[in-house]
Design an enzyme around this catalytic site. Structure first.
Site, PDB file in Angstrom:
ATOM      1  CB  CYS A  13      35.537  39.260  37.017  1.00 28.80           C
ATOM      2  SG  CYS A  13      34.956  37.605  37.029  1.00 28.80           S
ATOM      3  CG  HIS A  75      32.444  28.555  36.505  1.00 27.93           C
ATOM      4  ND1 HIS A  75      31.808  29.053  37.663  1.00 27.93           N
ATOM      5  CD2 HIS A  75      33.890  28.787  36.826  1.00 27.93           C
ATOM      6  CE1 HIS A  75      32.813  29.150  38.565  1.00 27.93           C
ATOM      7  NE2 HIS A  75      34.045  29.250  38.258  1.00 27.93           N
ATOM      8  CB  CYS A  97      30.855  35.048  32.060  1.00 26.36           C
ATOM      9  SG  CYS A  97      32.145  36.115  31.504  1.00 26.36           S
ATOM     10  CD  GLU A 131      36.230  29.378  31.125  1.00 28.77           C
ATOM     11  OE1 GLU A 131      36.609  29.616  29.914  1.00 28.77           O
ATOM     12  OE2 GLU A 131      36.468  30.297  31.979  1.00 28.77           O
ATOM     13  CB  CYS A 198      38.500  37.331  30.691  1.00 32.05           C
ATOM     14  SG  CYS A 198      37.508  38.468  31.308  1.00 32.05           S
ATOM     15  CB  SER A 227      42.155  27.635  38.208  1.00 29.85           C
ATOM     16  OG  SER A 227      41.058  28.304  37.531  1.00 29.85           O
ATOM     17  CG  ASN A 228      41.429  34.661  38.503  1.00 31.42           C
ATOM     18  OD1 ASN A 228      41.069  35.068  39.701  1.00 31.42           O
ATOM     19  ND2 ASN A 228      42.123  34.958  37.689  1.00 31.42           N
ATOM     20  CB  SER A 270      36.406  33.612  42.853  1.00 31.82           C
ATOM     21  OG  SER A 270      37.613  33.396  43.309  1.00 31.82           O
TER      22      SER A 270
END
Length: 289
Positions: A13, A75, A97, A131, A198, A227-228, A270
């Site tokens: 991203c 993060h 970010c 994060e 997001c 985790s994404n 990522s």
């Protein structure tokens, strides 16, 4: 002959791209650059940057560091990290970010406005995630983190609740939490909630479902700590049961089953493009000679 396709919508991203570009730019001018935590949840990309001179440190090591340069990854960090940096004369390269930074400010403002009336600030997110730690830090450590419906037992439904979300969580999961709080909160009690996920992440869900459905076999490439990545892989698996989670090409040791004519390669926010390309090369070698 197996047809191999890399998902054009997978990969870093913009927040991760910015952090990595910041690191690479700084490493051209510095003999040593520290990064607070893994710059991205992908071991192979971390190893690539380590070879260029990026040294990963933890928060304990930061406390004893003096007169150094430290990169803050996408993060984000709690206020305490900035305090330590000032005290130890550390130069920060802040690659937080913009989406996370905006959320941090929103939570901090909400905390200041509601702490007198005992409103519960709640964050839907993964406990211990970098994060989330940064978000909780905006509330002097008072925010309540919930990962699932069971965690709602921590809340007092006779007091006001203000709910936010980690930026990379599932939109469906967030809606489930909202609906359950609405169902359980006592009449007349204030409940405010903010969808702070997001949109780059949200938009990847329908895209990755369509990509998975359009192939006989899926290799989903991501770091185990992402985790994404876990969330996106679960969606792949729901759509296509022939989906396999791998961290790199070395985990592919056998040719694909004979029924596979089209294989897709996709990944997390990522996952670097070069890694997905290496996976494609491995599939080509094993299946197409």
């Amino acid at each position: 002959m197996v047809e191999i396709e890399i998902d054009k919508d997978s990969g870093f991203c913009f927040g991760v791209v910015t952090a990595i570009e910041s690191a690479e730019k700084e490493l051209k001018n510095s003999e040593i650059l520290y990064c607070l935590g893994d710059i991205v949840h992908n071991n192979l990309e971390v190893e690539r940057l380590n070879a260029l001179g990026l040294h990963t440190i933890n928060h304990e090591e930061l406390q004893s560091l003096q007169d150094a340069k430290v990169l803050l990854r996408a993060h984000g960090e709690p206020p305490s990290t900035y305090q330590i940096a000032r005290r130890n004369h550390i130069t920060l390269i802040d690659a937080t970010c913009p989406v996370v930074l905006k959320l941090q400010r929103k939570i901090n403002t909400c905390y200041k406005e509601t702490r007198e009336n005992q409103t519960q600030l709640v964050i839907y997110g993964k406990k211990g995630h970098a994060e989330v730690n940064g978000l909780v830090g905006q509330t002097e450590g008072t925010a309540i983190v919930v990962e699932n419906l069971n965690d709602l037992e921590k809340l007092d439904f006779s007091r006001g609740i203000c709910l936010f979300s980690q930026t990379t969580k599932s939109l469906d999961g967030f809606k489930t939490i909202v609906d359950e709080i609405k169902r359980r909160i006592q009449p007349g009690i204030q409940f405010d909630y903010y969808d702070t996920i997001c949109r780059q992440v949200v938009n990847r869900l329908p895209n990755i479902k369509a990509f998975a459905a359009n192939h006989d076999w899926i290799y989903f490439v991501a770091g185990k700590k992402s985790s994404n990545g876990q969330m996106l892989f679960e969606e792949c698996l729901k759509t296509n049961p022939h989906s396999v989670f791998i961290t790199g090409p070395d985990e592919i040791t056998e040719p694909l089953p004979s029924f596979v004519k089209r294989v897709g390669i996709c990944g997390a926010t990522s996952t670097p493009k070069w890694l997905m390309e290496d996976v494609a090369t491995r599939i080509q070698a094993l299946n197409n000679g």
